[in-house]
Design a protein around this motif. Structure first.
Motif, PDB file in Angstrom:
ATOM      1  N   SER A  18       0.855  -1.176   0.000  1.00 12.18           N
ATOM      2  CA  SER A  18       0.000   0.000   0.000  1.00 12.18           C
ATOM      3  C   SER A  18       0.899   1.236   0.000  1.00 12.18           C
ATOM      4  CB  SER A  18      -0.927   0.017   1.222  1.00 12.18           C
ATOM      5  OG  SER A  18      -0.187   0.066   2.423  1.00 12.18           O
ATOM      6  N   TYR A  19       0.253   2.390  -0.053  1.00 19.55           N
ATOM      7  CA  TYR A  19       1.010   3.624   0.103  1.00 19.55           C
ATOM      8  C   TYR A  19       0.176   4.603   0.905  1.00 19.55           C
ATOM      9  CZ  TYR A  19      -1.675   5.773  -3.744  1.00 19.55           C
ATOM     10  OH  TYR A  19      -2.673   6.260  -4.535  1.00 19.55           O
ATOM     11  N   LEU A  20       0.841   5.575   1.473  1.00 21.47           N
ATOM     12  CA  LEU A  20       0.119   6.615   2.188  1.00 21.47           C
ATOM     13  C   LEU A  20       0.508   7.959   1.623  1.00 21.47           C
ATOM     14  CD1 LEU A  20       2.005   8.274   4.493  1.00 21.47           C
ATOM     15  CD2 LEU A  20       1.914   6.037   5.569  1.00 21.47           C
ATOM     16  N   ARG A  21      -0.424   8.890   1.722  1.00 22.48           N
ATOM     17  CA  ARG A  21      -0.178  10.261   1.288  1.00 22.48           C
ATOM     18  C   ARG A  21      -0.517  11.179   2.455  1.00 22.48           C
ATOM     19  NH1 ARG A  21       1.668  12.156  -3.150  1.00 22.48           N
ATOM     20  NH2 ARG A  21       0.898  10.456  -4.391  1.00 22.48           N
ATOM     21  N   MET A  22       0.449  11.985   2.827  1.00 22.41           N
ATOM     22  CA  MET A  22       0.247  12.928   3.915  1.00 22.41           C
ATOM     23  C   MET A  22      -0.767  13.990   3.490  1.00 22.41           C
ATOM     24  SD  MET A  22       2.226  11.726   6.267  1.00 22.41           S
ATOM     25  CE  MET A  22       2.014  13.027   7.483  1.00 22.41           C
ATOM     26  N   THR A  23      -1.726  14.299   4.379  1.00 24.57           N
ATOM     27  CA  THR A  23      -2.683  15.383   4.105  1.00 24.57           C
ATOM     28  C   THR A  23      -2.223  16.676   4.771  1.00 24.57           C
ATOM     29  OG1 THR A  23      -4.060  14.673   5.954  1.00 24.57           O
ATOM     30  CG2 THR A  23      -4.633  13.826   3.780  1.00 24.57           C
ATOM     31  N   ASP A  24      -1.474  16.541   5.829  1.00 23.36           N
ATOM     32  CA  ASP A  24      -0.780  17.645   6.493  1.00 23.36           C
ATOM     33  C   ASP A  24       0.370  17.023   7.271  1.00 23.36           C
ATOM     34  OD1 ASP A  24      -1.860  16.717   9.003  1.00 23.36           O
ATOM     35  OD2 ASP A  24      -3.602  17.998   8.757  1.00 23.36           O
ATOM     36  N   ASP A  25       0.965  17.726   8.219  1.00 24.00           N
ATOM     37  CA  ASP A  25       2.138  17.169   8.891  1.00 24.00           C
ATOM     38  C   ASP A  25       1.813  16.122   9.948  1.00 24.00           C
ATOM     39  OD1 ASP A  25       1.051  19.052  10.624  1.00 24.00           O
ATOM     40  OD2 ASP A  25       2.997  19.723  11.366  1.00 24.00           O
ATOM     41  N   LYS A  26       0.508  15.860  10.239  1.00 22.43           N
ATOM     42  CA  LYS A  26       0.145  14.874  11.259  1.00 22.43           C
ATOM     43  C   LYS A  26      -0.842  13.810  10.795  1.00 22.43           C
ATOM     44  CE  LYS A  26       1.047  17.877  15.072  1.00 22.43           C
ATOM     45  NZ  LYS A  26       1.103  17.880  16.469  1.00 22.43           N
ATOM     46  N   ASN A  27      -1.447  13.982   9.646  1.00 21.08           N
ATOM     47  CA  ASN A  27      -2.498  13.074   9.184  1.00 21.08           C
ATOM     48  C   ASN A  27      -2.194  12.567   7.784  1.00 21.08           C
ATOM     49  OD1 ASN A  27      -4.575  13.482  11.411  1.00 21.08           O
ATOM     50  ND2 ASN A  27      -4.160  15.586  10.783  1.00 21.08           N
ATOM     51  N   PHE A  28      -2.692  11.359   7.492  1.00 23.86           N
ATOM     52  CA  PHE A  28      -2.481  10.781   6.174  1.00 23.86           C
ATOM     53  C   PHE A  28      -3.626   9.856   5.808  1.00 23.86           C
ATOM     54  CE2 PHE A  28      -0.144   8.357   9.354  1.00 23.86           C
ATOM     55  CZ  PHE A  28      -0.553   7.056   9.132  1.00 23.86           C
ATOM     56  N   LYS A  29      -3.717   9.530   4.533  1.00 24.92           N
ATOM     57  CA  LYS A  29      -4.663   8.552   4.014  1.00 24.92           C
ATOM     58  C   LYS A  29      -3.863   7.398   3.424  1.00 24.92           C
ATOM     59  CE  LYS A  29      -8.254  11.901   2.991  1.00 24.92           C
ATOM     60  NZ  LYS A  29      -9.089  12.533   1.959  1.00 24.92           N
ATOM     61  N   ILE A  30      -4.409   6.185   3.541  1.00 22.92           N
ATOM     62  CA  ILE A  30      -3.732   4.987   3.044  1.00 22.92           C
ATOM     63  C   ILE A  30      -4.510   4.433   1.853  1.00 22.92           C
ATOM     64  CG2 ILE A  30      -2.975   2.656   3.614  1.00 22.92           C
ATOM     65  CD1 ILE A  30      -2.822   3.590   6.510  1.00 22.92           C
ATOM     66  N   PHE A  31      -3.794   4.042   0.811  1.00 25.99           N
ATOM     67  CA  PHE A  31      -4.395   3.563  -0.429  1.00 25.99           C
ATOM     68  C   PHE A  31      -3.781   2.239  -0.854  1.00 25.99           C
ATOM     69  CE2 PHE A  31      -4.397   8.167  -0.353  1.00 25.99           C
ATOM     70  CZ  PHE A  31      -5.707   8.481  -0.673  1.00 25.99           C
ATOM     71  N   ASP A  32      -4.580   1.417  -1.563  1.00 26.40           N
ATOM     72  CA  ASP A  32      -4.018   0.215  -2.174  1.00 26.40           C
ATOM     73  C   ASP A  32      -3.300   0.627  -3.456  1.00 26.40           C
ATOM     74  OD1 ASP A  32      -6.004   0.519  -4.169  1.00 26.40           O
ATOM     75  OD2 ASP A  32      -7.207  -1.139  -3.410  1.00 26.40           O
ATOM     76  N   GLN A  33      -2.740  -0.331  -4.155  1.00 27.89           N
ATOM     77  CA  GLN A  33      -1.946  -0.031  -5.346  1.00 27.89           C
ATOM     78  C   GLN A  33      -2.777   0.553  -6.481  1.00 27.89           C
ATOM     79  OE1 GLN A  33       0.771  -3.228  -6.388  1.00 27.89           O
ATOM     80  NE2 GLN A  33       0.795  -3.876  -4.266  1.00 27.89           N
ATOM     81  N   GLU A  34      -4.092   0.345  -6.444  1.00 33.57           N
ATOM     82  CA  GLU A  34      -4.969   0.887  -7.483  1.00 33.57           C
ATOM     83  C   GLU A  34      -5.504   2.269  -7.129  1.00 33.57           C
ATOM     84  OE1 GLU A  34      -5.554  -2.431  -6.299  1.00 33.57           O
ATOM     85  OE2 GLU A  34      -4.183  -3.041  -7.887  1.00 33.57           O
ATOM     86  N   GLY A  35      -5.151   2.779  -5.953  1.00 35.90           N
ATOM     87  CA  GLY A  35      -5.584   4.110  -5.553  1.00 35.90           C
ATOM     88  C   GLY A  35      -6.866   4.156  -4.737  1.00 35.90           C
ATOM     89  N   ASN A  36      -7.383   2.995  -4.308  1.00 32.62           N
ATOM     90  CA  ASN A  36      -8.582   2.959  -3.474  1.00 32.62           C
ATOM     91  C   ASN A  36      -8.196   3.184  -2.014  1.00 32.62           C
ATOM     92  OD1 ASN A  36     -10.369   2.065  -5.651  1.00 32.62           O
ATOM     93  ND2 ASN A  36      -9.194   0.175  -5.533  1.00 32.62           N
ATOM     94  N   GLN A  37      -8.905   4.090  -1.344  1.00 34.55           N
ATOM     95  CA  GLN A  37      -8.566   4.374   0.043  1.00 34.55           C
ATOM     96  C   GLN A  37      -8.910   3.198   0.941  1.00 34.55           C
ATOM     97  OE1 GLN A  37     -10.045   8.041   1.722  1.00 34.55           O
ATOM     98  NE2 GLN A  37      -9.063   7.648   3.676  1.00 34.55           N
TER      99      GLN A  37
END
Length: 86
Positions: A18-37
């Protein structure tokens, strides 16, 4: 960790899970390889993170190591993977 940075998560064999993308300096969202949260996470302090599913249940934890790398742990404290800046 800064807003919009991407971090890849790997299992212990080195497979991208999976991968995560930071939304700010303390929070993030996690996604599978296809981009689904899959969930989201929150930084608790300088080194610890909680990871939640979309229903708000804690599914795992992360412990930051040196720089932009971290280890992933299940709720029993066993290491299940690792991650780093993409």
């Amino acid at each position: 960790m800064k807003a919009d940075e991407r971090y890849n998560n790997y299992d212990l064999k080195g497979n991208l899970i999976s991968y995560l993308r930071m939304t700010d300096d303390k929070n993030f969202k996690i996604f599978d390889q296809e981009g689904n949260q899959l969930g989201y996470g929150k930084r608790l302090d300088d080194h610890r993170f909680n990871i939640y599913d979309l229903d708000g249940k804690i599914t795992s934890h992360a412990m930051q190591k040196d720089g932009p790398t971290y280890n992933l742990y299940d709720n029993d404290g066993d290491q299940i993977g690792y991650g780093n800046l993409a």
